[in-house]
Scaffold this active site. Structure first.
Site, PDB file in Angstrom:
ATOM      1  N   GLU A 117       0.832  -1.209   0.000  1.00 42.14           N
ATOM      2  CA  GLU A 117       0.000   0.000   0.000  1.00 42.14           C
ATOM      3  C   GLU A 117       0.868   1.260   0.000  1.00 42.14           C
ATOM      4  OE1 GLU A 117      -3.043  -2.199   3.115  1.00 42.14           O
ATOM      5  OE2 GLU A 117      -2.268  -0.216   3.597  1.00 42.14           O
ATOM      6  N   CYS A 130       3.271   8.334   1.919  1.00 41.71           N
ATOM      7  CA  CYS A 130       3.588   7.298   2.902  1.00 41.71           C
ATOM      8  C   CYS A 130       3.802   6.007   2.114  1.00 41.71           C
ATOM      9  CB  CYS A 130       2.422   7.158   3.870  1.00 41.71           C
ATOM     10  SG  CYS A 130       2.614   5.798   5.037  1.00 41.71           S
ATOM     11  N   CYS A 137       5.377  -7.752   6.905  1.00 42.77           N
ATOM     12  CA  CYS A 137       6.334  -7.292   7.909  1.00 42.77           C
ATOM     13  C   CYS A 137       6.613  -8.451   8.861  1.00 42.77           C
ATOM     14  CB  CYS A 137       5.765  -6.106   8.685  1.00 42.77           C
ATOM     15  SG  CYS A 137       6.922  -5.384   9.880  1.00 42.77           S
ATOM     16  N   CYS A 141       4.080  -6.934  15.520  1.00 46.16           N
ATOM     17  CA  CYS A 141       3.429  -6.102  16.545  1.00 46.16           C
ATOM     18  C   CYS A 141       1.939  -6.462  16.544  1.00 46.16           C
ATOM     19  CB  CYS A 141       3.637  -4.619  16.244  1.00 46.16           C
ATOM     20  SG  CYS A 141       5.394  -4.172  16.153  1.00 46.16           S
ATOM     21  N   CYS A 144      -0.943  -4.227  14.886  1.00 42.47           N
ATOM     22  CA  CYS A 144      -0.744  -3.734  13.514  1.00 42.47           C
ATOM     23  C   CYS A 144      -1.203  -4.789  12.518  1.00 42.47           C
ATOM     24  CB  CYS A 144       0.740  -3.412  13.317  1.00 42.47           C
ATOM     25  SG  CYS A 144       1.161  -2.986  11.615  1.00 42.47           S
ATOM     26  N   CYS A 368      -2.486   0.370   8.960  1.00 41.68           N
ATOM     27  CA  CYS A 368      -1.489  -0.187   8.048  1.00 41.68           C
ATOM     28  C   CYS A 368      -1.808  -1.633   7.739  1.00 41.68           C
ATOM     29  CB  CYS A 368      -0.116  -0.142   8.692  1.00 41.68           C
ATOM     30  SG  CYS A 368       0.390   1.505   9.075  1.00 41.68           S
TER      31      CYS A 368
HETATM   32  N1  SAH Z   1       7.693  -0.779  10.938  1.00 36.11           N
HETATM   33  C1  SAH Z   1       7.850   0.628  11.093  1.00 36.11           C
HETATM   34  C2  SAH Z   1       7.032   1.481  10.114  1.00 36.11           C
HETATM   35  C3  SAH Z   1       5.613   1.085   9.765  1.00 36.11           C
HETATM   36  S1  SAH Z   1       4.205   1.428  10.761  1.00 36.11           S
HETATM   37  C4  SAH Z   1       7.514   1.032  12.503  1.00 36.11           C
HETATM   38  O1  SAH Z   1       6.930   0.238  13.219  1.00 36.11           O
HETATM   39  O2  SAH Z   1       7.881   2.126  12.912  1.00 36.11           O
HETATM   40  C5  SAH Z   1       4.033   3.122  11.032  1.00 36.11           C
HETATM   41  C6  SAH Z   1       3.470   3.445  12.415  1.00 36.11           C
HETATM   42  O3  SAH Z   1       2.064   3.093  12.567  1.00 36.11           O
HETATM   43  C7  SAH Z   1       4.213   2.705  13.524  1.00 36.11           C
HETATM   44  O4  SAH Z   1       4.459   3.609  14.569  1.00 36.11           O
HETATM   45  C8  SAH Z   1       3.205   1.651  13.933  1.00 36.11           C
HETATM   46  O5  SAH Z   1       3.461   1.184  15.219  1.00 36.11           O
HETATM   47  C9  SAH Z   1       1.884   2.397  13.783  1.00 36.11           C
HETATM   48  N2  SAH Z   1       0.695   1.523  13.701  1.00 36.11           N
HETATM   49  C10 SAH Z   1       0.611   0.310  13.159  1.00 36.11           C
HETATM   50  N3  SAH Z   1      -0.636  -0.191  13.304  1.00 36.11           N
HETATM   51  C11 SAH Z   1      -1.353   0.741  13.961  1.00 36.11           C
HETATM   52  C12 SAH Z   1      -2.701   0.808  14.416  1.00 36.11           C
HETATM   53  N4  SAH Z   1      -3.539  -0.194  14.239  1.00 36.11           N
HETATM   54  N5  SAH Z   1      -3.088   1.935  15.058  1.00 36.11           N
HETATM   55  C13 SAH Z   1      -2.221   2.945  15.260  1.00 36.11           C
HETATM   56  N6  SAH Z   1      -0.940   2.932  14.861  1.00 36.11           N
HETATM   57  C14 SAH Z   1      -0.506   1.842  14.224  1.00 36.11           C
END
Ligand code: SAH
Length: 403
Positions: A117, A130, A137, A141, A144, A368
């Protein structure tokens, strides 16, 4: 474009695994090469060396990605160059626009069927792209959507750069309502962990920041690389001669909770990861952005705000609070607004600059990886790839940085 055949069903493998395509490397593209590399590629194809600059000016200077639109190239040259320097890397599957055209999300299918995306976000004074650095990934986490599906593969330099060049072209066409036509910022906050695809991400940054026609000519300071905190790669980044902004996805100030929310914390602890972030700030003079997704009753307690405030007090850092965008089926939710306000107040009282991310609508597909996840479901159900579809939904939400 090469697409591997679907792996045949094995009675011992569940269907969901059996239909997964094996990832393969994408074909080479001019954005994988610097200008010297493009020169030797074109001469190797029997073309004059000046073609390298000619096609680079089209691609980076005029944002033309389709070789057939490079009409000053003889037809025979176009036919020779297309496979080796301008293959199609990204095929749009879906485009969503919202916020009256100020936010546009694109779901791409890569040459091997992997989905990624990109999001374009317009503001009165700037336009931000973005982008994804990996298909899927591997960081897992739990809040996410991308993290749930696991890693498919790293993107190539050109697959990253081409997302930006496409979005810059959309901005230049005037499609982003109420914003300037020039794309000025890029955030690596789409799918993937950029520092887990380190050499390609660094080369993509260089390509994006080298002046046209070799590159796109963006300012390094307007590029943000976001990481879960891969400390050795952060240390490597400190040693590069770059001044990109670093964002650290912290999400918890204590190891107990961070071990769960950001599993890579089991390897590199909060203190170690913050040290690396502060060293990056000291080296570059650029404030690091501490990302903190506020999750109701999980990481939003006043004591955690106070602890975070103590860790960041006096440091070259600011906190970006993100209201959690719950993924489908998740047990977690965003913190209530009064809790969010109190968390921010405590951080500010500790002398830490704090902002709350503008999330642009709340209800659907926004976090994301959710768009890719829903597309996989649709494709699996139909047994075929979906065609391109443009949808407008006012509630679509870009889960991306809003710098
Ligand atoms: N892997 C990298 C970049 C991608 S995600 C990182 O983790 O920094 C970009 C941001 O969105 C990260 O801070 C991630 O933790 C956050 N993010 C992912 N899923 C989310 C969600 N469901 N709600 C809010 N923030 C989220």
């Amino acid at each position: 474009m090469t697409t591997l055949p679907v792996i045949p069903t094995d009675p011992d493998i569940p269907d969901a695994v059996a239909v997964r395509r094996r990832p393969t490397l994408p074909p080479r593209h001019l954005a994988d090469l610097d200008l010297a590399g493009r020169r030797s590629a074109v001469t190797g194809l029997g073309e004059p060396a000046f073609r390298a600059k000619q096609i680079s000016t089209h691609y980076f200077g005029r944002l033309v990605r389709d070789i057939d639109a490079m009409t000053d190239l003889p037809a025979a040259s176009r036919a020779r160059l297309i496979d080796d320097l301008l293959p199609t890397l990204l095929t749009p599957v879906r485009e969503l626009a919202c916020d009256d055209g100020a936010t546009r999300k694109t779901l791409w299918r890569l040459h091997d069927g992997a989905l990624v995306e990109s999001v374009l976000m317009g503001y009165p004074d700037r336009v931000t792209a973005c982008v994804s650095s990996q298909a899927g990934c591997g960081m897992a986490c739990p809040f996410c959507a991308t993290g749930q599906a696991g890693l498919t593969r790293n993107l190539s330099v050109a697959e990253i750069v081409d997302q930006v060049v496409y979005l810059a072209g959309v901005a230049a066409s005037g499609a982003v309502t109420g914003s300037p036509p020039r794309l000025s910022r890029v955030v690596f906050m789409g799918m993937g962990e950029p520092l887990a695809n380190y050499p390609r991400v660094i080369e993509a940054v260089r390509r994006l920041t080298t002046p046209a026609p070799e590159g796109l000519g963006l300012s390094q300071r307007h590029i943000t690389v976001s990481t879960v905190g891969l400390v050795p790669a952060m240390r490597k980044l400190i040693a590069e001669d770059l001044s990109v902004t670093l964002a650290l996805s912290l999400h918890a100030p204590d190891d107990d909770l961070r071990d769960e929310l950001v599993p890579v914390n089991q390897r590199w602890k909060v203190a170690e990861v913050l040290d690396a972030a502060f060293d990056y700030a000291a080296q570059t003079g650029r404030r690091v952005s501490i990302e903190y997704a506020l999750i109701r009753d999980v990481n939003d307690q006043p004591w955690r705000a106070d602890l975070l405030g103590r860790l960041l007090h006096g440091k070259l850092a600011h906190v970006n609070l993100i209201p959690l965008n719950p993924t489908p089926g998740s047990r977690w939710d965003a913190s209530p607004k009064p809790v969010e306000r109190e968390f921010a107040r405590r951080l500010r009282d500790a002398g830490v600059a704090t902002t709350v991310r503008d999330t642009r609508g709340r209800e659907i597909d926004g976090a994301c990886g959710q768009l890719a996840a829903s597309e996989v479901t649709v494709a699996d159900a139909d047994g075929v790839a979906a065609g391109t579809e443009v949808t407008r939904r006012s509630s679509e939400r870009a889960e991306c940085e809003t710098q």
